[in-house]
Design a protein around this motif. Structure first.
Motif, PDB file in Angstrom:
ATOM      1  N   LEU A  10      31.048  37.569  45.042  1.00 11.26           N
ATOM      2  CA  LEU A  10      30.299  36.651  43.760  1.00 11.26           C
ATOM      3  C   LEU A  10      31.325  36.296  42.669  1.00 11.26           C
ATOM      4  N   ILE A  11      31.207  35.164  42.135  1.00 11.96           N
ATOM      5  CA  ILE A  11      31.623  34.530  41.070  1.00 11.96           C
ATOM      6  C   ILE A  11      31.404  35.248  39.583  1.00 11.96           C
ATOM      7  N   THR A  12      30.118  35.314  39.466  1.00  7.73           N
ATOM      8  CA  THR A  12      29.492  36.153  38.552  1.00  7.73           C
ATOM      9  C   THR A  12      29.827  37.590  38.211  1.00  7.73           C
ATOM     10  N   ASP A  13      30.453  38.087  38.962  1.00  5.23           N
ATOM     11  CA  ASP A  13      30.945  39.896  39.489  1.00  5.23           C
ATOM     12  C   ASP A  13      32.467  39.495  39.108  1.00  5.23           C
ATOM     13  N   ALA A  14      33.303  37.799  38.382  1.00  8.83           N
ATOM     14  CA  ALA A  14      34.422  37.995  38.496  1.00  8.83           C
ATOM     15  C   ALA A  14      34.684  38.206  37.436  1.00  8.83           C
ATOM     16  N   PRO A  15      35.818  39.106  36.840  1.00  7.47           N
ATOM     17  CA  PRO A  15      35.836  38.788  35.165  1.00  7.47           C
ATOM     18  C   PRO A  15      36.244  37.619  34.832  1.00  7.47           C
ATOM     19  N   ASP A  20      41.238  32.433  27.943  1.00  7.44           N
ATOM     20  CA  ASP A  20      40.347  32.721  27.151  1.00  7.44           C
ATOM     21  C   ASP A  20      39.490  33.139  26.479  1.00  7.44           C
ATOM     22  N   ASP A  21      39.102  34.212  26.938  1.00  8.80           N
ATOM     23  CA  ASP A  21      38.743  35.659  26.230  1.00  8.80           C
ATOM     24  C   ASP A  21      39.654  35.432  24.916  1.00  8.80           C
ATOM     25  N   LEU A  22      40.805  35.673  24.889  1.00 12.49           N
ATOM     26  CA  LEU A  22      42.086  35.832  23.787  1.00 12.49           C
ATOM     27  C   LEU A  22      42.121  34.660  22.371  1.00 12.49           C
ATOM     28  N   GLY A  79      37.509  43.808  24.038  1.00 12.33           N
ATOM     29  CA  GLY A  79      38.409  43.087  25.112  1.00 12.33           C
ATOM     30  C   GLY A  79      36.967  43.134  25.803  1.00 12.33           C
ATOM     31  N   PRO A  80      38.042  42.931  27.573  1.00  8.05           N
ATOM     32  CA  PRO A  80      36.064  42.988  27.969  1.00  8.05           C
ATOM     33  C   PRO A  80      35.500  44.501  28.427  1.00  8.05           C
ATOM     34  N   PRO A  81      34.860  44.659  28.847  1.00  7.70           N
ATOM     35  CA  PRO A  81      34.385  45.376  29.348  1.00  7.70           C
ATOM     36  C   PRO A  81      35.507  46.967  30.727  1.00  7.70           C
ATOM     37  N   LYS A  82      35.788  47.981  30.317  1.00 10.03           N
ATOM     38  CA  LYS A  82      36.264  48.404  31.592  1.00 10.03           C
ATOM     39  C   LYS A  82      35.742  48.848  32.568  1.00 10.03           C
ATOM     40  N   GLU A  83      36.960  48.927  33.391  1.00  6.36           N
ATOM     41  CA  GLU A  83      36.182  48.778  34.909  1.00  6.36           C
ATOM     42  C   GLU A  83      35.616  50.666  35.544  1.00  6.36           C
TER      43      GLU A  83
END
Length: 114
Positions: A10-15, A20-22, A79-83
């Motif tokens: 699912l594209i919503t699951d993609a990180p 862009d985040d940086l 940063g983004p949440p950990k896996e």
């Protein structure tokens, strides 16, 4: 079925894209540092014009100049949440399907005779 079951992605699951985040974190940091600079300038202007309630305004400007750098660094390093697998505690139970080799298989020895 095979050993691994394929599930649709699912594209919503993609990180989020790391670049862009940086960039988003850099912009947030710069904006917060500009607000800190604005607090310094406003404090100087308030002192020069002898504004009413000067101690209150100066204390708010000083609080902004002290709190904003700390908050900016914390948010810039966030940063983004950990896996999920990195967040597993040692006490979590590992399912047998998650192990690399089946537990029943013994090591295999190959003899060589010249």
């Amino acid at each position: 079925m095979g050993r691994y079951e394929r599930r649709p992605s699912l594209i919503t699951d993609a990180p989020p894209n790391p670049a862009d985040d940086l960039r988003r974190r850099q912009i947030r940091y710069v904006v917060m540092m500009l607000i800190r600079t604005l607090c310094l300038v406003v404090g100087g202007v308030l002192i020069s014009v002898q504004a009413p309630w000067l101690p209150l305004w100066l204390s708010l400007c000083a609080a902004g100049m002290v709190i904003l750098p700390w908050l900016a660094v914390i948010l810039a390093n966030d940063g983004p949440p950990k896996e999920k697998h990195r967040m597993r505690r040692p006490t979590d139970r590992v399912e047998p399907s998650q192990t690399a080799l089946p537990a029943e298989q013994a090591p295999r020895t190959i003899d060589y005779e010249p």
